[in-house]
Design a protein around this motif. Sequence first.
Motif, PDB file in Angstrom:
ATOM      1  N   ASN A 145      -9.355 -55.091 -18.755  1.00  0.00           N
ATOM      2  CA  ASN A 145      -8.769 -53.759 -18.930  1.00  0.00           C
ATOM      3  C   ASN A 145      -7.578 -53.520 -18.014  1.00  0.00           C
ATOM      4  O   ASN A 145      -7.279 -52.390 -17.649  1.00  0.00           O
ATOM      5  CB  ASN A 145      -9.828 -52.664 -18.737  1.00  0.00           C
ATOM      6  N   ALA A 146      -6.882 -54.595 -17.655  1.00  0.00           N
ATOM      7  CA  ALA A 146      -5.640 -54.435 -16.892  1.00  0.00           C
ATOM      8  C   ALA A 146      -4.539 -53.917 -17.809  1.00  0.00           C
ATOM      9  O   ALA A 146      -4.458 -54.274 -18.981  1.00  0.00           O
ATOM     10  CB  ALA A 146      -5.225 -55.769 -16.276  1.00  0.00           C
ATOM     11  N   ASP A 147      -3.697 -53.060 -17.262  1.00  0.00           N
ATOM     12  CA  ASP A 147      -2.538 -52.520 -17.969  1.00  0.00           C
ATOM     13  C   ASP A 147      -1.304 -53.251 -17.437  1.00  0.00           C
ATOM     14  O   ASP A 147      -1.038 -53.229 -16.228  1.00  0.00           O
ATOM     15  CB  ASP A 147      -2.441 -51.018 -17.710  1.00  0.00           C
ATOM     16  N   ILE A 148      -0.531 -53.904 -18.307  1.00  0.00           N
ATOM     17  CA  ILE A 148       0.587 -54.711 -17.830  1.00  0.00           C
ATOM     18  C   ILE A 148       1.620 -53.873 -17.076  1.00  0.00           C
ATOM     19  O   ILE A 148       2.279 -54.373 -16.159  1.00  0.00           O
ATOM     20  CB  ILE A 148       1.273 -55.508 -18.968  1.00  0.00           C
ATOM     21  N   HIS A 149       1.759 -52.598 -17.438  1.00  0.00           N
ATOM     22  CA  HIS A 149       2.746 -51.753 -16.775  1.00  0.00           C
ATOM     23  C   HIS A 149       2.230 -51.264 -15.428  1.00  0.00           C
ATOM     24  O   HIS A 149       2.957 -51.282 -14.426  1.00  0.00           O
ATOM     25  CB  HIS A 149       3.134 -50.597 -17.683  1.00  0.00           C
TER      26      HIS A 149
END
Length: 243
Positions: A145-149
């Motif tokens: 659930n990492a967000d690239i931004h």
Amino acid sequence: MTSASPVPAGAAPLDLKRISAISLDLDDTLWPIWPTIERAEAVLHQWLLREAPKTATLLMTPGILRELREATAKERSDLAHDLSALRRESIRTALVRAGEDPALAEPAFDAFFAERQRVTLYDDALPALKWLSERYPLVAISNGNADIHKTGVGRWFRTAFNARAFGSGKPHAPIFRAAAASVGLLPKDVLHVGDDAELDVVGALNAGMQAAWLVRDERPWVHGARPQLIVPNLHALCMALGG
């Protein structure tokens, strides 16, 4: 070791001419995941100490956190692809068991999730992302659930896919196919790079992609289908691609 390892016996050699895009895993490929999770869980614990002290005490019981996670995963198998929802439900279950307000699960998870995005990149990650993105469109594919931004790597990627938003994850073929399609390509035109032998390599190969196994430690290859490339780090990947 900084160079690419030999192609495993039985694997087709890497076809550089076919590669028109690269898809990348995130956790344990661009940054180590467990230090990140440990920091996020420490932040969650501090939040619970302030807002739900009975739950914080409960979660300090040896083995209870694993028990709650396993029970939640079993009861909510429909959320198997959504790590955020599973984490939130585990917190809710703990609150209920401790006799505190289950509505606190939302802000408690928010505290955890914000810290989860504060990753420490491997030293080779940013130079590799810069080099790769100048030569290929990059797509992120993650079951996490990492967000690239929010993690600070979004500028290098054209698109990103995660299992929660997509509805299913690796090693199933649809998420790989969708990643290729997002940059106007077929899977055969994409090289997928990741650390997990089954989720990343076997999954990508079964979807029709070429695959590079990023293995930062010494592990034997034990699966049937074999990657076209094995690299110990992202610098070696760039070297193998002509860097």
